[in-house]
Design an enzyme around this catalytic site. Structure first.
Site, PDB file in Angstrom:
ATOM      1  N   ARG A  70      -4.441 -10.016   3.660  1.00  0.00           N
ATOM      2  CA  ARG A  70      -4.818  -9.861   2.253  1.00  0.00           C
ATOM      3  C   ARG A  70      -3.590  -9.370   1.507  1.00  0.00           C
ATOM      4  O   ARG A  70      -3.166  -8.226   1.684  1.00  0.00           O
ATOM      5  CB  ARG A  70      -5.971  -8.858   2.175  1.00  0.00           C
ATOM      6  CG  ARG A  70      -6.533  -8.648   0.775  1.00  0.00           C
ATOM      7  CD  ARG A  70      -7.693  -7.662   0.824  1.00  0.00           C
ATOM      8  NE  ARG A  70      -8.196  -7.401  -0.512  1.00  0.00           N
ATOM      9  CZ  ARG A  70      -7.630  -6.561  -1.375  1.00  0.00           C
ATOM     10  NH1 ARG A  70      -6.551  -5.888  -1.036  1.00  0.00           N
ATOM     11  NH2 ARG A  70      -8.136  -6.391  -2.573  1.00  0.00           N
TER      12      ARG A  70
ATOM     13  N   LYS B 186       0.816  -1.226   0.000  1.00  0.00           N
ATOM     14  CA  LYS B 186       0.000   0.000   0.000  1.00  0.00           C
ATOM     15  C   LYS B 186       0.842   1.266   0.000  1.00  0.00           C
ATOM     16  O   LYS B 186       2.013   1.254   0.328  1.00  0.00           O
ATOM     17  CB  LYS B 186      -0.982  -0.029   1.171  1.00  0.00           C
ATOM     18  CG  LYS B 186      -2.180  -0.917   0.802  1.00  0.00           C
ATOM     19  CD  LYS B 186      -3.348  -0.803   1.715  1.00  0.00           C
ATOM     20  CE  LYS B 186      -4.500  -1.625   1.113  1.00  0.00           C
ATOM     21  NZ  LYS B 186      -5.593  -1.829   2.041  1.00  0.00           N
TER      22      LYS B 186
HETATM   23  C1  7PJ Z   1      -8.525  -3.771   1.118  1.00  0.00           C
HETATM   24  C2  7PJ Z   1      -9.622  -4.362   0.508  1.00  0.00           C
HETATM   25  C3  7PJ Z   1      -8.300  -3.973   2.507  1.00  0.00           C
HETATM   26  C4  7PJ Z   1     -10.264  -5.336   2.472  1.00  0.00           C
HETATM   27  C5  7PJ Z   1      -8.546  -3.203  -0.938  1.00  0.00           C
HETATM   28  C6  7PJ Z   1      -5.480  -2.371  -2.127  1.00  0.00           C
HETATM   29  C7  7PJ Z   1      -6.701  -1.543  -2.197  1.00  0.00           C
HETATM   30  N1  7PJ Z   1     -10.494  -5.153   1.172  1.00  0.00           N
HETATM   31  N2  7PJ Z   1      -9.623  -4.000  -0.789  1.00  0.00           N
HETATM   32  N3  7PJ Z   1      -9.219  -4.776   3.133  1.00  0.00           N
HETATM   33  N4  7PJ Z   1      -7.839  -3.061   0.182  1.00  0.00           N
HETATM   34  N5  7PJ Z   1     -11.111  -6.100   3.172  1.00  0.00           N
HETATM   35  O1  7PJ Z   1      -5.438  -3.587  -2.276  1.00  0.00           O
HETATM   36  O2  7PJ Z   1      -4.421  -1.715  -1.931  1.00  0.00           O
HETATM   37  O3  7PJ Z   1      -7.379  -3.468   3.143  1.00  0.00           O
HETATM   38  S1  7PJ Z   1      -8.176  -2.469  -2.451  1.00  0.00           S
END
Ligand code: 7PJ
Length: 260
Positions: A239, A205
């Site tokens: 994630r 990020k």
């Molecule tokens: C997240 C997401 C996160 C959850 C994205 C990226 C942006 N879903 N979707 N948590 N981030 N639950 O992957 O940098 O932090 S999109």
């Protein structure tokens, strides 16, 4: 949780997996690297991203969900804010809905999760994807995110989604400055106290770019450091883009913790 974006405009891998066959192959690769969950997303949530209509999101996501649900052992999570997409994805074999809006835009979504008895990622965000990074403010970010989870868990139960279906995600980068993000990662223990699994999305990020001036592909070291730190405070789901490396780091930590 391995990230699989079937979008043309995601920040790290946008446009790589628009072809369903390539997306499915990438999902199988994530599972082979050790992902127990695969998060399939058809709409970018980066600030200012173009909205996607339901028909287009269904077209991007559903064939990939169906194929991966039958071809891998991973549980398929679908990153969507739309009840129609959630319902179709659960029918196609998805087991979790990852709702970054915590149902602010679409009240039907929780009903779909309740009816299917599916998992639900409850993510904190201040504002909307369009406005969230304009001027985020908190008096005490850790306490406020904790309060948001408590309040939403109550509403979820009223809507028929039981506590044990829910994972909590502090929403790193969603309406937070660098200082807010660091405070949240340092303070994850407070969220662990709510007694639900914590999901953390820090992989590659932009706050890591802010700290180290690194491009997305050069952010693995800091992403791993955050995952290990968070694991120590009770986070259980990560994630990530780099599944093999994250699995290895977490397994190493488990080995070091074993006292034989
Ligand atoms: C997240 C997401 C996160 C959850 C994205 C990226 C942006 N879903 N979707 N948590 N981030 N639950 O992957 O940098 O932090 S999109």
């Amino acid at each position: 949780m391995g990230i699989l974006n079937v979008t043309p405009d995601s920040f790290s891998d946008g446009g790589c997996f628009m072809d369903p066959a390539r997306a499915v192959a990438r999902g199988e690769e994530l599972a082979a690297e050790g992902a127990e969950l695969i998060d399939v997303g058809g709409e970018s949530t980066r600030p200012g991203a173009a909205p996607v209509d339901e028909a287009e999101e269904l077209r991007r996501v559903i064939p990939v969900v169906r194929a991966l649900a039958s071809r891998t052992r991973a549980v398929i999570s679908v990153d969507t804010r739309k009840a129609g997409v959630a319902r179709a994805a659960l029918d196609a074999g998805a087991g979790i809905i990852n709702d970054i809006e915590a149902h602010r835009t679409d009240r039907e979504l929780w009903k779909a999760v309740a009816a299917a008895g599916a998992g639900y990622v409850l993510m904190h965000m201040q504002g909307t994807p369009q406005t969230m990074q304009v001027d985020p403010r908190y008096d005490d970010v850790v306490a406020e995110v904790g309060g948001f989870f408590r309040e939403r868990l109550r509403h979820l139960e009223e809507a028929g989604v039981q506590r044990d279906q829910v994972l909590l995600d502090p929403g790193i980068g969603f309406g937070k400055t660098l200082e807010h993000i660091l405070a949240l990662i340092r303070g994850l223990g407070v969220i662990s106290a709510l007694d639900r699994p914590i999901l953390l999305g820090v992989s590659r990020k932009s706050f890591i770019g802010r700290l180290f001036g690194a491009e997305p592909q050069q952010r693995l070291g800091a992403s791993l450091a955050c995952a290990l730190w968070a694991a120590g405070l009770g986070a259980g789901v990560f994630r990530v883009h780099d599944v093999a490396e994250t699995v290895q780091a977490l397994r190493m930590m488990e080995i070091l913790k074993q006292r034989t």
